[in-house]
Design an enzyme around this catalytic site. Structure first.
Site, PDB file in Angstrom:
ATOM      1  N   ALA A  51     -79.387 -58.053 -33.623  1.00 32.13           N
ATOM      2  CA  ALA A  51     -78.099 -57.715 -33.018  1.00 32.13           C
ATOM      3  C   ALA A  51     -77.851 -58.655 -31.849  1.00 32.13           C
ATOM      4  CB  ALA A  51     -78.088 -56.274 -32.521  1.00 32.13           C
ATOM      5  N   MET A  53     -76.782 -57.909 -29.016  1.00 33.25           N
ATOM      6  CA  MET A  53     -77.227 -57.303 -27.760  1.00 33.25           C
ATOM      7  C   MET A  53     -78.732 -57.414 -27.552  1.00 33.25           C
ATOM      8  SD  MET A  53     -77.034 -53.174 -28.386  1.00 33.25           S
ATOM      9  CE  MET A  53     -77.768 -52.728 -26.849  1.00 33.25           C
ATOM     10  N   TYR A  54     -79.503 -57.730 -28.601  1.00 34.73           N
ATOM     11  CA  TYR A  54     -80.945 -57.890 -28.443  1.00 34.73           C
ATOM     12  C   TYR A  54     -81.273 -59.183 -27.691  1.00 34.73           C
ATOM     13  CZ  TYR A  54     -81.356 -54.434 -32.256  1.00 34.73           C
ATOM     14  OH  TYR A  54     -81.269 -53.334 -33.062  1.00 34.73           O
ATOM     15  N   GLY A  55     -80.341 -60.134 -27.723  1.00 35.07           N
ATOM     16  CA  GLY A  55     -80.572 -61.395 -27.033  1.00 35.07           C
ATOM     17  C   GLY A  55     -81.628 -62.262 -27.686  1.00 35.07           C
TER      18      GLY A  55
END
Length: 116
Positions: A51, A53-55
Site C-alpha cells: 500500500a 501508506m506503507y512507504g
C-alpha cells in the site's frame, strides 16, 4: 487499467502482505527484502499486497525484479495521515483524481506498468 477476473479454478491460493517489509538490512541475508519476496514466490505465494501508506513500494519494486510475471500485485491507497502523525489523525480520500494520482504514484514507485 487491467482488472483481474478470477474463478474458483484460477484464484490465487496464497498471498503475502508486505506492510512490514522495509529497507532495513537490505543485503543482509537475514533481513534482505528481496530474498524474502523471492522465497515466498518460490514457495507458491502468488499474491503480493502492499500500500502507498506503507512507504515501501520502492522496496517492493526492487524485490520484484525478476519475478513480477509470477505474481498478482496489489497496492492499496486512500488513507492519508494528518499533520500530527498520530494514529488517530487520518482521513480517507477516494475521489477520481485521488485514485488516478495514487495509482500513478504506485506504478512509479513500484517500477511496474500495471497493478493486478
Amino acid at each position: 487499467m487491467t482488472v483481474a477476473t478470477w474463478t474458483p479454478d484460477t484464484a490465487p491460493l496464497q498471498g503475502l502482505g508486505l506492510m512490514r517489509l522495509s529497507d532495513d538490512g537490505w543485503g543482509d541475508d537475514d533481513r534482505d527484502p528481496a530474498r524474502l519476496v523471492r522465497a515466498a514466490v518460490d514457495a507458491g505465494v502468488s499474491v503480493l499486497d502492499t500500500a502507498e501508506m506503507y512507504g515501501n513500494e520502492e522496496v517492493v519494486g526492487r524485490a520484484l525484479r525478476g519475478c513480477r510475471q509470477d505474481v498478482t500485485l496489489c497496492s492499496k491507497f486512500g488513507v492519508y495521515w494528518g499533520p500530527s502523525g498520530r494514529m488517530d489523525d487520518w482521513s480517507v480520500r477516494a475521489d477520481p483524481a485521488t485514485v488516478r494520482s495514487a495509482i500513478d504514484g504506485s506504478l512509479l514507485r513500484l517500477g511496474v506498468d500495471h497493478l493486478d
